[in-house]
Design an enzyme around this catalytic site. Structure first.
Site, mmCIF file in Angstrom:
data_model
loop_
_atom_site.group_PDB
_atom_site.id
_atom_site.type_symbol
_atom_site.label_atom_id
_atom_site.label_comp_id
_atom_site.label_asym_id
_atom_site.label_seq_id
_atom_site.Cartn_x
_atom_site.Cartn_y
_atom_site.Cartn_z
ATOM 1 N N LYS A 271 0.852 -1.188 0.000
ATOM 2 C CA LYS A 271 0.000 0.000 0.000
ATOM 3 C C LYS A 271 0.892 1.243 0.000
ATOM 4 O O LYS A 271 2.038 1.187 0.425
ATOM 5 C CB LYS A 271 -0.876 0.012 1.262
ATOM 6 C CG LYS A 271 -1.973 -1.022 1.283
ATOM 7 C CD LYS A 271 -2.760 -0.918 2.594
ATOM 8 C CE LYS A 271 -3.834 -1.985 2.709
ATOM 9 N NZ LYS A 271 -4.947 -1.784 1.777
ATOM 10 N N ARG A 345 -10.053 -11.791 2.051
ATOM 11 C CA ARG A 345 -10.907 -12.854 1.512
ATOM 12 C C ARG A 345 -10.200 -14.209 1.553
ATOM 13 O O ARG A 345 -10.844 -15.249 1.667
ATOM 14 C CB ARG A 345 -11.366 -12.487 0.095
ATOM 15 C CG ARG A 345 -10.233 -12.315 -0.879
ATOM 16 C CD ARG A 345 -10.666 -11.538 -2.115
ATOM 17 N NE ARG A 345 -10.737 -10.094 -1.874
ATOM 18 C CZ ARG A 345 -11.122 -9.206 -2.794
ATOM 19 N NH1 ARG A 345 -11.492 -9.593 -4.003
ATOM 20 N NH2 ARG A 345 -11.162 -7.934 -2.489
HETATM 21 N N1 BES Z 1 -7.916 -3.966 4.493
HETATM 22 C C1 BES Z 1 -8.179 -3.559 3.168
HETATM 23 C C2 BES Z 1 -9.529 -2.852 3.022
HETATM 24 C C3 BES Z 1 -9.666 -1.532 3.753
HETATM 25 C C4 BES Z 1 -9.514 -0.345 3.080
HETATM 26 C C5 BES Z 1 -10.033 -1.494 5.081
HETATM 27 C C6 BES Z 1 -9.680 0.866 3.744
HETATM 28 C C7 BES Z 1 -10.193 -0.287 5.746
HETATM 29 C C8 BES Z 1 -10.036 0.878 5.070
HETATM 30 C C9 BES Z 1 -8.184 -4.765 2.214
HETATM 31 O O1 BES Z 1 -7.395 -5.831 2.585
HETATM 32 C C10 BES Z 1 -7.697 -4.284 0.892
HETATM 33 O O2 BES Z 1 -6.577 -3.866 0.827
HETATM 34 N N2 BES Z 1 -8.548 -4.360 -0.137
HETATM 35 C C11 BES Z 1 -8.212 -3.923 -1.435
HETATM 36 C C12 BES Z 1 -8.702 -4.972 -2.406
HETATM 37 C C13 BES Z 1 -8.206 -4.787 -3.802
HETATM 38 C C14 BES Z 1 -6.711 -5.062 -3.873
HETATM 39 C C15 BES Z 1 -8.946 -5.732 -4.710
HETATM 40 C C16 BES Z 1 -8.911 -2.578 -1.677
HETATM 41 O O3 BES Z 1 -10.007 -2.379 -1.151
HETATM 42 O O4 BES Z 1 -8.329 -1.738 -2.332
HETATM 43 ZN ZN ZN Z 2 -5.367 -5.642 1.901
#
Ligand code: BES
Ligand code: ZN
Ligand code: ZN
Length: 494
Positions: A271, A345
């Site tokens: 990230k 997931r």
């Molecule tokens: N933990 C994150 C989702 C999240 C985002 C939680 C903001 C709290 C606040 C999750 O694991 C994630 O990174 N999801 C990605 C999925 C994508 C790579 C398909 C996302 O939401 O960008």
């Molecule tokens: Zn994630």
């Protein structure tokens, strides 16, 4: 002595440090004569309007045995909701903590005059006050604020008997909410999976739950390939915590699964700056499920509830999973890793498949900070609810309304399943497009619950607040505990 209690004390003679009276702008919502008289005197102050967020404090007013009286505005009678009462009680408690007080007494509005249900009024006032009475200062050297030791609600004497079990029920749900907040607020350096598992185990055993913790060896033997894959990049190995509330003679079984990523760096799909903020809260689903199980045990709900908490740290390193890797999940289906940041997931499918196989639950619900897409869709004050089951949707939406842990039902469009196809494996862990990301994530999970009645609740928005609000300080909110607890109480009653 428990913090919450109902009382039918004499307002004229039973002295209290702080008395709290919710006041409407345009109508009388109290039935007690003494309260009405105090309010009429307060109404002479032109600054006292009764609008939401307005408050008047009077010191030692005539006719009332209180050092101070807080008249808390709750707005127009026609707009009055239980949430307004929750917020007013929370705000008043914050004021009292600021003034270093010990105890408060809140005057409950009359159900008849306010048009709100009796038990709802008492629950909302207790919740707002009790949840505001949490101060997260575990990491502060100097503890500047101290919680109140007692919160009373003043009711007519006949309600003392009728509502006798209400304070303990609300106290238990609120204590669990606060426990979840505390777990979420622990920084990631102090809660690697094994440590968090131990912390949860201790609290759970004290509450009377049976606890099993699977370590990396047991997970390997068990074939939890997706969970292990997410943990592979971290020096801190994953755990699966299983909490079982199994009362004798229970006929129904509900399984709850909570995403427990103790830190989500994204993995090799690292990230960027802003998005790394608050990723210690990526275990909020696990915190909510663990804390709900503890409440169920303390209140001895007459149904079996099993909580599964896959705990893992998602880190980039030489041992981390790579985009393009293919992993074999617990259910034996293979998954191609399209993005290592779609890790939630992966850990959920192993826990879901294991739960379905092991416990054959009547209902399975997972709760997870799963997608940023869900936050884009609904903002930070609502969770996304995904379920193909109409009745379960109704139950959860109603529980959300009662607790103000609001859910919005989202569609599970079958044709979007196309987007999860992989050229090489049974499934891919991200959609072919980023649009509809919350839906494709939910569809991915749906492949692992078989015919079991299932709901998925995406709490990425409401799990964590940068800033505090009326009855929740900055940080983890504990969202989901009261929602799930309310649902379990409903299922146990029916
Ligand atoms: N933990 C994150 C989702 C999240 C985002 C939680 C903001 C709290 C606040 C999750 O694991 C994630 O990174 N999801 C990605 C999925 C994508 C790579 C398909 C996302 O939401 O960008
Ligand atoms: Zn994630
Ligand atoms: Zn995540």
């Amino acid at each position: 002595m428990p913090v919450l209690a109902l009382t039918a004390s004499d307002i004229k003679s039973d002295f209290i440090e702080a008395l709290i009276i919710p006041v409407c702008e345009d109508a009388e919502i109290h039935a007690h004569r003494t309260v009405q008289a105090a309010q009429r005197r307060a109404a002479r102050f032109p600054e006292h309007t009764g609008e939401p967020d307005e408050e008047l404090i009077l010191y030692r007013p005539a006719g009332v045995a209180a050092e101070r009286v807080f008249f808390m505005g709750v707005g127009k009678r026609a707009d009055l909701t239980l949430e307004r009462l929750r917020a007013a009680a929370g705000k008043a408690v914050n004021r009292c903590i600021g003034k270093k007080l010990q105890e408060v007494r809140i005057i409950a509005p009359s159900a008849r005059k306010s048009g709100l249900p009796q038990a709802g009024i008492l629950t909302a006032l207790f919740e707002g006050a009790r949840l505001a009475n949490h101060i997260h200062d575990a990491y502060k050297g100097e503890k500047k604020k101290h919680p109140l030791s007692r919160i009373e609600i003043q009711v007519p004497p006949r309600l003392l008997g009728q509502m006798a079990d209400l304070p303990n029920r609300v106290e238990t749900a609120c204590r669990s909410t606060i426990l979840a907040r505390e777990w979420i607020n622990i920084p990631a350096n102090d809660k690697p999976p094994a440590t968090l598992a131990r912390t949860v185990r201790e609290e759970a055993e004290t509450a009377g739950l049976s606890v099993t913790v699977l370590d990396e060896t047991a997970l390997t033997e068990g074939g939890f390939g997706a969970l292990l894959a997410v943990g592979a990049g971290s020096v801190n190995p994953p755990r699966l915590v299983i909490l079982d509330h199994h009362p004798e003679g229970a006929e129904r079984t509900v399984a709850l699964v909570g995403k427990g990523v103790t830190f989500d760096s994204g993995g090799l799909n690292l990230k960027t700056g802003d998005n790394l903020d608050n990723m210690k809260a990526d275990m909020s689903g696990a915190a909510a499920v663990g804390a709900t199980l503890i409440a169920a045990a303390r209140l001895d709900l007459p149904i079996r509830v099993v909580g599964l908490l896959p705990l893992v740290e998602n880190m980039p390193s030489g041992s981390a999973i790579r985009p393009g890797d293919i992993v074999r999940s617990y259910a034996k289906k293979t998954v191609e890793i399209g993005n290592t940041d779609a890790e939630g997931r992966l850990i959920l499918i192993d826990a879901l498949a294991y739960a379905v196989e092991t416990y054959s639950p009547e209902i399975i619900i997972d709760m997870a900070t799963l997608t940023g897409a869900c936050v884009v869709a609904l903002g930070e004050k609502m969770a996304g609810l995904f379920t193909p089951d109409e009745d379960l949707a109704k139950l959860l939406l109603a529980a959300g309304d009662r607790t103000h842990e609001r859910c919005w039902r989202m569609p599970l469009l079958k044709d979007y399943k196309e987007l999860l196809k992989s050229e090489f494996a049974d499934l891919r862990n991200i959609g072919a497009t980023r649009w509809g990301g919350a839906i494709t994530a939910a569809l991915f999970l749906s492949e692992f619950v078989g015919e079991t009645r299932w709901a998925h609740i995406d709490i990425a928005g409401p799990a964590y607040f940068r800033k505090g609000s009326d009855y929740c300080g900055a940080g983890g909110t504990g969202f989901g505990v009261r929602l799930l607890h309310d649902l379990l109480e409903t299922l146990a009653a029916g």
